[in-house]
Design a protein around this motif. Structure first.
Motif, PDB file in Angstrom:
ATOM      1  N   LEU A   1      12.249  -8.676   6.998  1.00 47.06           N
ATOM      2  CA  LEU A   1      12.786  -7.883   5.887  1.00 47.06           C
ATOM      3  C   LEU A   1      11.727  -6.892   5.402  1.00 47.06           C
ATOM      4  N   ALA A   2      10.491  -7.363   5.306  1.00 45.67           N
ATOM      5  CA  ALA A   2       9.406  -6.468   4.907  1.00 45.67           C
ATOM      6  C   ALA A   2       9.268  -5.337   5.914  1.00 45.67           C
ATOM      7  N   GLY A   3       9.444  -5.642   7.189  1.00 49.23           N
ATOM      8  CA  GLY A   3       9.380  -4.614   8.225  1.00 49.23           C
ATOM      9  C   GLY A   3      10.464  -3.565   8.042  1.00 49.23           C
ATOM     10  N   VAL A   4      11.660  -4.008   7.705  1.00 50.77           N
ATOM     11  CA  VAL A   4      12.768  -3.076   7.467  1.00 50.77           C
ATOM     12  C   VAL A   4      12.424  -2.162   6.295  1.00 50.77           C
ATOM     13  N   LEU A   5      11.933  -2.763   5.211  1.00 51.79           N
ATOM     14  CA  LEU A   5      11.593  -1.977   4.020  1.00 51.79           C
ATOM     15  C   LEU A   5      10.470  -0.996   4.324  1.00 51.79           C
ATOM     16  N   LEU A   6       9.515  -1.433   5.139  1.00 56.21           N
ATOM     17  CA  LEU A   6       8.405  -0.558   5.501  1.00 56.21           C
ATOM     18  C   LEU A   6       8.925   0.705   6.183  1.00 56.21           C
ATOM     19  N   LEU A   7       9.809   0.517   7.133  1.00 54.74           N
ATOM     20  CA  LEU A   7      10.366   1.675   7.836  1.00 54.74           C
ATOM     21  C   LEU A   7      11.190   2.543   6.889  1.00 54.74           C
ATOM     22  N   GLY A   8      11.976   1.897   6.021  1.00 55.14           N
ATOM     23  CA  GLY A   8      12.842   2.634   5.104  1.00 55.14           C
ATOM     24  C   GLY A   8      12.033   3.431   4.100  1.00 55.14           C
ATOM     25  N   ILE A   9      10.993   2.823   3.560  1.00 57.77           N
ATOM     26  CA  ILE A   9      10.200   3.493   2.536  1.00 57.77           C
ATOM     27  C   ILE A   9       9.386   4.642   3.141  1.00 57.77           C
ATOM     28  N   LEU A  10       8.960   4.442   4.366  1.00 61.10           N
ATOM     29  CA  LEU A  10       8.240   5.512   5.052  1.00 61.10           C
ATOM     30  C   LEU A  10       9.138   6.749   5.167  1.00 61.10           C
ATOM     31  N   PHE A  11      10.362   6.495   5.534  1.00 61.38           N
ATOM     32  CA  PHE A  11      11.356   7.557   5.645  1.00 61.38           C
ATOM     33  C   PHE A  11      11.554   8.231   4.279  1.00 61.38           C
ATOM     34  N   ASN A  12      11.665   7.406   3.245  1.00 58.31           N
ATOM     35  CA  ASN A  12      11.855   7.887   1.888  1.00 58.31           C
ATOM     36  C   ASN A  12      10.683   8.767   1.454  1.00 58.31           C
ATOM     37  N   ILE A  13       9.477   8.324   1.767  1.00 66.02           N
ATOM     38  CA  ILE A  13       8.280   9.072   1.370  1.00 66.02           C
ATOM     39  C   ILE A  13       8.240  10.427   2.077  1.00 66.02           C
ATOM     40  N   LEU A  14       8.617  10.434   3.340  1.00 66.01           N
ATOM     41  CA  LEU A  14       8.611  11.708   4.063  1.00 66.01           C
ATOM     42  C   LEU A  14       9.621  12.673   3.430  1.00 66.01           C
TER      43      LEU A  14
ATOM     44  N   ALA B   1       0.837  -1.203   0.000  1.00 69.46           N
ATOM     45  CA  ALA B   1       0.000   0.000   0.000  1.00 69.46           C
ATOM     46  C   ALA B   1       0.873   1.254   0.000  1.00 69.46           C
ATOM     47  N   LEU B   2       1.937   1.210   0.776  1.00 71.77           N
ATOM     48  CA  LEU B   2       2.829   2.361   0.877  1.00 71.77           C
ATOM     49  C   LEU B   2       3.521   2.622  -0.465  1.00 71.77           C
ATOM     50  N   VAL B   3       3.958   1.537  -1.121  1.00 73.31           N
ATOM     51  CA  VAL B   3       4.629   1.672  -2.410  1.00 73.31           C
ATOM     52  C   VAL B   3       3.658   2.258  -3.440  1.00 73.31           C
ATOM     53  N   LEU B   4       2.432   1.770  -3.419  1.00 71.57           N
ATOM     54  CA  LEU B   4       1.430   2.269  -4.363  1.00 71.57           C
ATOM     55  C   LEU B   4       1.200   3.767  -4.136  1.00 71.57           C
ATOM     56  N   PHE B   5       1.072   4.129  -2.881  1.00 67.51           N
ATOM     57  CA  PHE B   5       0.875   5.528  -2.521  1.00 67.51           C
ATOM     58  C   PHE B   5       2.012   6.383  -3.071  1.00 67.51           C
ATOM     59  N   GLY B   6       3.249   5.936  -2.858  1.00 67.98           N
ATOM     60  CA  GLY B   6       4.414   6.684  -3.328  1.00 67.98           C
ATOM     61  C   GLY B   6       4.425   6.797  -4.843  1.00 67.98           C
ATOM     62  N   PHE B   7       4.085   5.688  -5.478  1.00 65.70           N
ATOM     63  CA  PHE B   7       4.105   5.650  -6.938  1.00 65.70           C
ATOM     64  C   PHE B   7       3.110   6.652  -7.520  1.00 65.70           C
ATOM     65  N   LEU B   8       1.934   6.719  -6.924  1.00 58.38           N
ATOM     66  CA  LEU B   8       0.891   7.604  -7.438  1.00 58.38           C
ATOM     67  C   LEU B   8       1.212   9.062  -7.144  1.00 58.38           C
ATOM     68  N   ARG B   9       1.915   9.316  -6.061  1.00 61.98           N
ATOM     69  CA  ARG B   9       2.069  10.695  -5.600  1.00 61.98           C
ATOM     70  C   ARG B   9       3.351  11.352  -6.098  1.00 61.98           C
ATOM     71  N   TYR B  10       4.423  10.564  -6.207  1.00 56.87           N
ATOM     72  CA  TYR B  10       5.698  11.185  -6.559  1.00 56.87           C
ATOM     73  C   TYR B  10       6.210  10.604  -7.862  1.00 56.87           C
ATOM     74  N   GLU B  11       6.624  11.520  -8.722  1.00 57.67           N
ATOM     75  CA  GLU B  11       7.030  11.142 -10.065  1.00 57.67           C
ATOM     76  C   GLU B  11       8.192  10.154 -10.069  1.00 57.67           C
ATOM     77  N   ARG B  12       9.214  10.457  -9.284  1.00 58.44           N
ATOM     78  CA  ARG B  12      10.426   9.650  -9.396  1.00 58.44           C
ATOM     79  C   ARG B  12      10.527   8.552  -8.330  1.00 58.44           C
ATOM     80  N   PHE B  13       9.418   8.294  -7.642  1.00 54.12           N
ATOM     81  CA  PHE B  13       9.467   7.356  -6.520  1.00 54.12           C
ATOM     82  C   PHE B  13       9.937   5.967  -6.953  1.00 54.12           C
ATOM     83  N   LEU B  14       9.355   5.464  -8.041  1.00 55.18           N
ATOM     84  CA  LEU B  14       9.761   4.138  -8.503  1.00 55.18           C
ATOM     85  C   LEU B  14      10.839   4.207  -9.568  1.00 55.18           C
TER      86      LEU B  14
END
Ligand SMILES: Nc1ncnc2c1ncn2[C@@H]1O[C@H](COP(=O)(O)OP(=O)(O)OP(=O)(O)O)[C@@H](O)[C@H]1O
Ligand SMILES: [Mg+2]
Lengths: 515, 328
Positions: free
Chosen positions: B267-280, B21-34
């Motif tokens: 590992l998914a937990g690590v990525l979740l925290l990392g991507i959250l940071f990235n999105i902010l 869900a977080l990845v989808l959110f980032g993808f839709l909101r930020y141009e260069r996210f993915l």
């Protein structure tokens, strides 16, 4: 008076074993000799040192003195792991397995099946199923052990121990949570082991069982061995007398200490339950308890006795049915409601639901009582000491003092502590689920007399017991449950065993609501 | 498949759903996210945390805790930076060796001296942090750029960042160990009941020993990656890493009291925290609002709470939700 079997033939020879905990002797000159291929009973009062002797043997405790020979060689093991590797497989008292993990893991850990170095799960599941099928148990072995009831867990513990091809299998009170059917299955497995030349060391407080499967017996008292004999050479009274350290003449032959009751003391209706149901295990249960009465549930394992008690106590949710307590309608949402209404519930599974092992005897007894013996949040320690001292004395709790940790008490004494906790609350209705399970004959009598006295003082008691004698002699009225339905209501002392057993096994139609 | 089982699986993999869900959110909101660059740099940066969290995951599954991982990583980074002039192998050996030493100390304190893991690893945490500062002379230590040491942190394996490849391999190995070796199953048994496991004849002390040593080595390895990636041994890095690692493990569905858990969801937990940071960070980049580091912390904390509560709700358990599917 210890008969000495032929030295050279012994499988296990423990001599003059000493073990002290913080200076207090738990074992002082205990000895035990087991022959190859025999079933050997180890008996003694609660706190007599049976479990400690076993744990010393398997390297859980380090002994302070004495010699151990296993298969004629000195036996020095530092851990239960080494004991297992050396051919001694043990089922400890109180089911020491891991509830969070699957049945398969609980059975197979320690002798996993591998393929190319990695665990072969399908082979392990199959092995677990195979071992359990010896006890005619069919369950989903992938599920966590904690999902199953105490009896099944006990069977899993037994299956685990049998699975290691050992020369000596030790069973510390394996039958205390099993019903008669399961006990007979266990005994057939024990006989099979014996036929294969494996020795079995068997601890139990149920003396009849011992005569059924055991060849010889060793009796312990206060940490030392007082007698060892062939089962056929020693009568039941003699056995009990040796255990308690009293004269045969003093020990009378009654199965329980419940005497004839003065039924005129039974008062008006205290509690009623009408058509209780909740899922599969309880489908339609109706009963009532009067003041000063001992009412009892009889039934096989899985009849819904414990489950019904849990409903009454608010520990589980009711789907349908009505309850009243002291004539007021009663709908417990949680256990606190039941306690507020004046109920106490002494559970069968003391380890999971009652005792706080790391706390002291005094704390455990007064845990639920704290608000009552405190003023403005400050504990009245004199009052606490007084209550604790009274129960330690009345129930004969064997401990080094009120400040000993409950974890360190023997199994039977832990049960007494739990009972004391509820009694200290002065309830109006006390539910006792297997109150004398794992308790030695002496203490059992004390507890039964205590229950009787409480009832005489006007307490309503609902007693669940798998021991038919206890139900027959103790109860004023017996409600027979079968598959979650109350099928019969019988007058306690007037009923005969056959009627009750027949109702338990294939009782007729549900009783109409008793007026 | 019955519904209870399904809910169990959703609970276990809830973190994966949240991640998606977080990845989808980032993808839709930020141009260069993915975009290639962003994805690779998120993976590269979070590899260190992934390594630390893997060790933590095993420790927690035994019912223990390792508070020393952050400062052990810092110590590892300093040791490897100091050894880096002698080549890649020397750098890696020094960093992992430092971690091994710390892990051994933890293991001995817990299994031989019978200290509570919390206390034992707290002591090691302070000692490792002090040692790192002493070794480094109270400043960061530049690595050698001539010996090729920086390749570990900055290089690529085909198109993938080398640290991410290292972390992935470590997780695959960790997952196999947990699910297909007796060591792994014993780890879980110990967490589910240490005394019972000992009475069952399992070698509890040996396994606990291994787990703390492994956690130390992985933290040391994370330190190597840290030094190599940023070109310097950093004695004051690693503060708070242990808490992020614990958070990742818990969000990954591992029971904090031990006995139940999973490697890959960590590992998914690590990525979740990392991507959250990235999105902010992206959010700050958009320029609508400017979130200070403090606000970022608050938001991350809240998000974690929501994920944990959601999973607890789904599996009908309060506070924690063991992954009840026990083994394959
Ligand atoms: N770990 C311990 N620390 C201190 N005292 C202990 C410990 N374990 C046992 N004891 C004490 O040793 C004595 C013997 O206990 P043990 O458990 O061997 O009795 P038991 O014969 O098995 O009784 P039961 O029939 O109730 O199971 C008891 O007085 C008990 O309080
Ligand atoms: Mg015992």
């Amino acid at each position: 008076m210890i008969t000495q079997p032929d030295q050279a033939a012994l499988l296990l020879d423990m001599r003059d074993i000493q073990k002290r905990f913080a200076g207090i002797p738990a074992l002082a000159g205990a000895s035990l000799q087991v022959l190859p291929g025999e079933v050997h009973a180890l008996i003694g009062q609660n706190g007599g040192g049976k479990s400690t002797l076993i744990k010393v043997l398997t390297g859980y405790h380090r002994r302070d003195g004495g010699q151990v020979l296993f298969e004629q060689r000195p036996f020095e093991v530092g851990s239960p792991h080494e004991a297992q590797v050396s051919g001694i497989s043990t089922i400890y008292q109180e089911i020491n397995l891991v509830p969070l993990r699957s049945v398969t893991e609980n059975i197979c850990l320690g002798r996993e099946k591998r393929r190319r170095g990695l665990l072969d799960w399908s082979a392990m599941h199959a092995e677990a199923e195979r071992l359990l099928s010896r006890f005619s148990i069919r369950i989903d072995v992938r599920r966590p052990l904690g999902d199953f009831n105490t009896a099944t867990q006990q069977m899993v513990a037994i299956a685990r121990a049998i699975g290691f091809s050992a020369r000596l299998v030790i069973m510390d009170e394996p039958t205390s949570s099993l019903d008669e059917r399961e006990v007979s299955v266990l005994f057939s497995v024990v006989r099979q082991l014996k036929a294969e030349g494996v020795s079995v060391l068997f601890v139990s407080h149920k003396l009849d069982e011992l005569y059924e499967v055991c060849d010889r017996v060793t009796i312990m008292r206060d940490g030392h061995t007082v007698r060892s004999a062939a089962m056929s050479d020693i009568g039941k009274l003699e056995l009990v007398a040796a255990m308690l350290g009293r004269d045969v003449a003093v020990v009378d032959g009654h199965a329980t200490a419940f005497g004839a009751r003065d039924r005129s003391r039974i008062g008006d209706v205290l509690f009623t339950a009408q058509g209780l149901s909740a899922g599969q295990s309880v489908r339609n249960v109706t009963f009532d308890v009067r003041r000063g009465e001992i009412a009892s549930f009889a039934g096989l394992l899985g009849a819904g006795r414990t489950e019904t008690a849990r409903l009454v106590f608010g520990a589980d949710r009711l789907k349908a049915g009505e309850m009243t307590m002291e004539r007021a309608s009663y709908h417990p949402e949680r256990a606190a409601d039941a306690i507020a209404a004046g109920m106490g519930f002494c559970t069968e599974d003391r380890k999971a639901e009652g005792i706080v092992p790391e706390m002291t005897v005094a704390e455990n007894i007064t845990l639920a009582l704290l608000p009552k013996i405190s003023r403005n949040g400050i504990l009245n320690e004199d009052r606490q000491r007084e209550i604790v001292a009274r129960f330690i004395r009345d129930l004969g709790i064997k401990c080094s003092g009120p400040n000993q940790k409950v974890r360190e008490l023997s199994g039977g004494n832990q049960q007494k502590v739990l009972l004391a906790r509820w009694l200290a609350m002065n309830p109006k209705l006390l539910i006792l689920d297997e109150p004398t399970r794992g308790i030695d004959v002496g203490a059992k009598g004390e507890i039964q007399r205590l229950i009787l006295k409480l009832a005489d003082d006007g307490l309503g008691v609902l007693m669940i017991s798998s021991e038919i004698e206890e139900v027959m002699e103790g109860a004023d009225r017996i409600f027979v449950l079968r598959e979650g339905v109350s099928v019969a209501e019988l007058e306690g002392q007037a009923a005969n065993v056959e009627d009750v057993l027949a109702a338990m096994a294939h009782g007729g139609s549900p009783v109409e609501a008793a007026a | 498949m019955n519904s209870a089982r399904l809910i169990g699986i959703v609970g276990t993999y809830g973190v994966v759903v949240a991640l998606a869900a977080l990845v989808l959110f980032g993808f839709l909101r930020y141009e260069r996210f993915l975009g290639f660059f962003n994805v690779m740099s998120v993976l590269r940066y979070n590899s260190m945390f992934a390594l630390v969290a893997l060790g933590m995951c095993f420790v927690i599954m035994t019912g223990g805790i390792d508070l020393s991982v952050g400062s052990v990583a810092a110590l590892g980074s300093v040791a490897s930076a100091l050894a880096s002039p002698h080549g890649i192998a020397a750098g890696v050996a020094a960093g992992v060796g430092a971690g091994l030493a710390a892990g051994l100390i933890n293991a001995l304190l817990v299994t031989r001296a019978n200290l509570m893991p919390f206390i034992a690893t707290l002591a090691t945490m302070l000692a490792a942090s002090g040692s790192a500062l002493l070794l480094a002379g109270n400043q960061s230590v530049s690595v050698s750029y001539d010996s090729g040491f920086t390749a570990i942190g900055q290089g690529n394996f085909w198109i993938f960042p080398i640290p991410a490849v290292i972390a992935l391999v470590a997780y695959v190995v960790g997952s196999v160990v947990l699910n297909y070796t007796s060591t792994g199953r014993t780890v879980l048994a110990i967490g589910g009941g240490e005394d019972a496991s000992r009475l069952m004849g399992l070698r509890t002390d040996r396994i606990k020993f291994l787990v703390y040593v492994a956690s130390g080595c992985l933290a040391g390895l994370a330190g190597v990656v840290l030094a190599s990636q940023f070109g310097a041994g950093q004695p004051i890095e690693g503060v708070g890493w242990e808490l992020s690692a614990i958070a990742a493990v818990v969000v990954g569905g591992t029971l904090l009291t031990g006995g139940s858990g999973s490697v890959m969801t960590t590992l998914a937990g690590v990525l979740l925290l990392g991507i959250l940071f990235n999105i902010l960070n992206f959010e700050n980049g958009l320029g609508w609002i400017s979130l200070s580091a403090y606000w970022q912390s608050v938001i991350r904390g809240l998000f974690l709470l929501v994920v944990v509560l959601l999973q607890a709700r789904l599996t009908g358990r309060r506070g924690s939700w063991p992954a009840t599917t026990s083994g394959p």
